[in-house]
Enzyme design. Structure first.
Site, PDB file in Angstrom:
ATOM      1  N   GLY A 229       0.831  -1.204   0.000  1.00 51.44           N
ATOM      2  CA  GLY A 229       0.000   0.000   0.000  1.00 51.44           C
ATOM      3  C   GLY A 229       0.856   1.242   0.000  1.00 51.44           C
ATOM      4  N   GLY A 231       0.467   5.789   0.602  1.00 51.47           N
ATOM      5  CA  GLY A 231      -0.379   6.927   0.946  1.00 51.47           C
ATOM      6  C   GLY A 231       0.472   8.109   1.348  1.00 51.47           C
ATOM      7  N   ALA A 232      -0.188   9.124   1.901  1.00 50.03           N
ATOM      8  CA  ALA A 232       0.521  10.336   2.302  1.00 50.03           C
ATOM      9  C   ALA A 232       1.539  10.051   3.395  1.00 50.03           C
ATOM     10  CB  ALA A 232      -0.488  11.382   2.789  1.00 50.03           C
ATOM     11  N   SER A 233       1.270   9.003   4.205  1.00 46.71           N
ATOM     12  CA  SER A 233       2.165   8.707   5.322  1.00 46.71           C
ATOM     13  C   SER A 233       3.384   7.888   4.908  1.00 46.71           C
ATOM     14  CB  SER A 233       1.399   7.949   6.408  1.00 46.71           C
ATOM     15  OG  SER A 233       0.987   6.692   5.936  1.00 46.71           O
ATOM     16  N   GLY A 234       3.368   7.301   3.731  1.00 49.22           N
ATOM     17  CA  GLY A 234       4.511   6.516   3.296  1.00 49.22           C
ATOM     18  C   GLY A 234       4.097   5.299   2.498  1.00 49.22           C
ATOM     19  N   VAL A 236       4.144   1.019   2.192  1.00 51.23           N
ATOM     20  CA  VAL A 236       4.248  -0.219   2.962  1.00 51.23           C
ATOM     21  C   VAL A 236       4.548  -1.366   1.995  1.00 51.23           C
ATOM     22  CG1 VAL A 236       3.071  -1.818   4.514  1.00 51.23           C
ATOM     23  CG2 VAL A 236       2.602   0.630   4.674  1.00 51.23           C
ATOM     24  N   LYS A 251       7.317  -0.087   6.736  1.00 57.64           N
ATOM     25  CA  LYS A 251       6.729   1.200   6.350  1.00 57.64           C
ATOM     26  C   LYS A 251       7.875   2.176   6.125  1.00 57.64           C
ATOM     27  CE  LYS A 251       2.787   2.791   7.782  1.00 57.64           C
ATOM     28  NZ  LYS A 251       1.656   3.371   8.542  1.00 57.64           N
ATOM     29  N   ARG A 340      -9.350   0.741  20.624  1.00 57.75           N
ATOM     30  CA  ARG A 340     -10.497   1.507  20.109  1.00 57.75           C
ATOM     31  C   ARG A 340     -10.858   1.195  18.656  1.00 57.75           C
ATOM     32  NH1 ARG A 340     -11.001   8.006  20.780  1.00 57.75           N
ATOM     33  NH2 ARG A 340      -9.575   7.873  19.035  1.00 57.75           N
TER      34      ARG A 340
END
Length: 498
Positions: A229, A231-234, A236, A251, A340
């Site tokens: 995958g 995305g903006a965060s990096g 994977v 990641k 959560r």
């Protein structure tokens, strides 16, 4: 007595005192604790809610019928407020490289963020709404008691408001959505603490990362195999570790694109102390120029979602998964952390039947972008007290485990075919969901679910208590999950070994 009829008498008796108070406020300036009074009505003819921002009303009317709005207006308001807040939160979270560790303090902070969001939304009401806005200090507000309606299980509760002139003060809802407790002793004032790295410069953060990261060159040590995958965060991907020939999930985070590098540093320090047989564990971190590589365990059996959606599970197998998941939950709770977001997507399996919980800290989205992870807030597993913003804590994970058990019975959680906003309404209004195959479950399994799905969190069991529940005694061996994993992978054409 806040009505207009009482103002004349009390105005004469206390006019001087009131005047003095007003003068004092004027001299000091604007009040610091301002609450927007938004009077929301239920139309006596249509049964629909009026007075919310027009965009919220459009969402509400599209997914919740007039009869339902009239039946349980507070649940409808809470659902749309919660939904819109978490749309914003998800947009922000997608830009971050890691999912913050959830603690009681983090929940309190989020409650305050939601309060500010609602106040801002209320202050920018569209002019076509029929609203009445006023301002007062928080101590002057008399909150409406809506707790009974939202903690009752199963059957919908009759609305106590009269259809004629049915008026509600959204301020009460705003307060209920933002407070962590209704009594003073339940809402302690948290001591303000400076984060260890709050004032660090980028250069100091890089120095600290170099100190705590492995000195190996990740580009030399790891061989990229398959991207999972991006995305903006990096990015994977799966890689082979040349040290022991093991397969790991990595990641790759481009630090030049991260504004909150101090939070990344904090997460690594926290996760280094989190190691448990039922968690997808942080393995190591590597820094090379401006890229941070975070290595995590890789489980080759995929997510529990693949199994529950494709294969029928026996009670013994369900008990085994519940036991292993509870071990992880109990460990996190012992560390003062709340997951959560317990659900089948966040339970990963090994081909030997190993069960591990993921999606916290750098584990977020470590298996790539799954379809159901794109849903706003994944509300289907949420406990009622999360949606209604009552006092809540660790037991929200126990409720979610109960919903995940329903997934393993039915193949999907309750309300899965409903849109997220409508699902939130049903969670708030109905409470405990119905389980279609309830009569086919053993008495031990029924009791286990009863203890997980108590709407009143005080009556709900803890993770530690559930680990001693008789239902878990029927747990099958973990290797019994292997045929289910293989069958699901064959159907879905998935293979982590490729």
């Amino acid at each position: 007595m806040t009505g207009r009829s009482g103002r004349g008498v009390f105005g004469k008796l206390f006019s001087k005192k009131q005047s003095a108070r007003d003068d004092r406020v004027t001299e000091i300036g604007m009040p610091t604790n301002v609450v927007q009074h938004i009077h929301v009505s239920v139309n006596s003819e249509t049964g629909m809610i009026e007075g919310l921002p027009s965009s919220w009303l459009r969402q509400l009317n599209a997914q919740i019928s007039p009869a339902e709005q009239n039946e349980n207006p507070n649940a409808a308001i809470q659902a749309v407020a919660f939904h819109n807040f978490h749309v914003l939160k998800k947009e922000q979270a997608e830009k971050e490289p890691c999912k913050p560790i959830v603690t009681e303090e983090a929940i309190t902070k989020e409650g305050l963020e939601m309060k500010k969001f609602l106040a801002k939304k209320n202050a920018h009401q569209s002019q076509d709404s029929d609203i009445s806005i006023g301002q007062s200090s928080e101590e002057d507000v008399a909150p409406t008691d809506i707790s009974q309606r939202q903690t009752m299980p199963a059957a919908p509760i009759k609305n106590s408001l009269k259809k004629k002139d049915a008026m509600m003060d959204l301020t009460a809802v705003v307060e209920d959505l933002s407070l962590i407790g209704t009594e003073p002793e339940e809402s302690p004032i948290l001591r303000k603490k400076e984060l260890m790295n709050a004032t660090l410069t980028d250069e100091e953060i890089y120095d600290e990362l170099r100190r705590i990261c492995n000195k190996d060159d990740p580009y030399v040590r790891f061989e990229r195999i398959k991207q999972l995958g991006a995305g903006a965060s990096g990015v994977v991907f799966i890689a082979i570790d040349s040290k022991d020939n093991s397969r790991v999930a990595i990641k790759d985070i481009d630090l030049t694109k991260q504004s909150k590098k101090d939070l990344i540093l904090n997460e690594i320090n926290v996760l280094k102390g989190f190691n448990h047989k039922n968690l997808v564990n942080f393995l190591d971190a590597f820094l090379c120029y401006d890229h941070l590589w975070v290595a995590m365990e890789l489980l080759d059996g995929g997510s529990l979602t693949d199994v529950v959606t494709e294969v029928v599970m026996k009670e013994g197998q369900i008990a085994a998964v519940c036991r292993e998941t509870l071990e992880a939950i109990a460990f996190l709770h012992s560390k003062g952390t709340i997951h959560r977001d317990i659900k089948s997507d966040n339970v990963l399996l090994g081909m030997d039947g190993t069960v591990k919980v993921t999606d916290f800290g750098f584990c977020a989205n470590i298996v790539g972008d799954e379809k159901r992870q794109t849903m706003v807030g994944t509300p289907y597993w949420m406990a009622p007290e999360v949606v209604t913003r009552k006092q809540y804590g660790k037991k929200v994970d126990v409720w979610s485990l109960g919903i995940m058990a329903i997934e393993m019975i039915e193949g999907e959680p309750p309300y899965m075919k409903e849109a997220p906003l409508r699902a939130l309404y049903l969670i708030a209004a109905v409470g405990r969901p119905k389980i279609p195959r309830w009569d086919k479950l053993s008495a031990e399994f029924q009791d286990f679910l009863d203890k997980c799905l108590q709407v009143d969190a005080d009556e709900r069991a803890t993770a530690e208590e559930l680990l001693a529940h008789p239902f878990l005694e029927c747990a099958a061996e973990l290797k019994s999950l292997t045929p289910l994993i293989k069958a699901a992978q064959k159907i879905l054409h998935k293979n982590f070994s490729d």
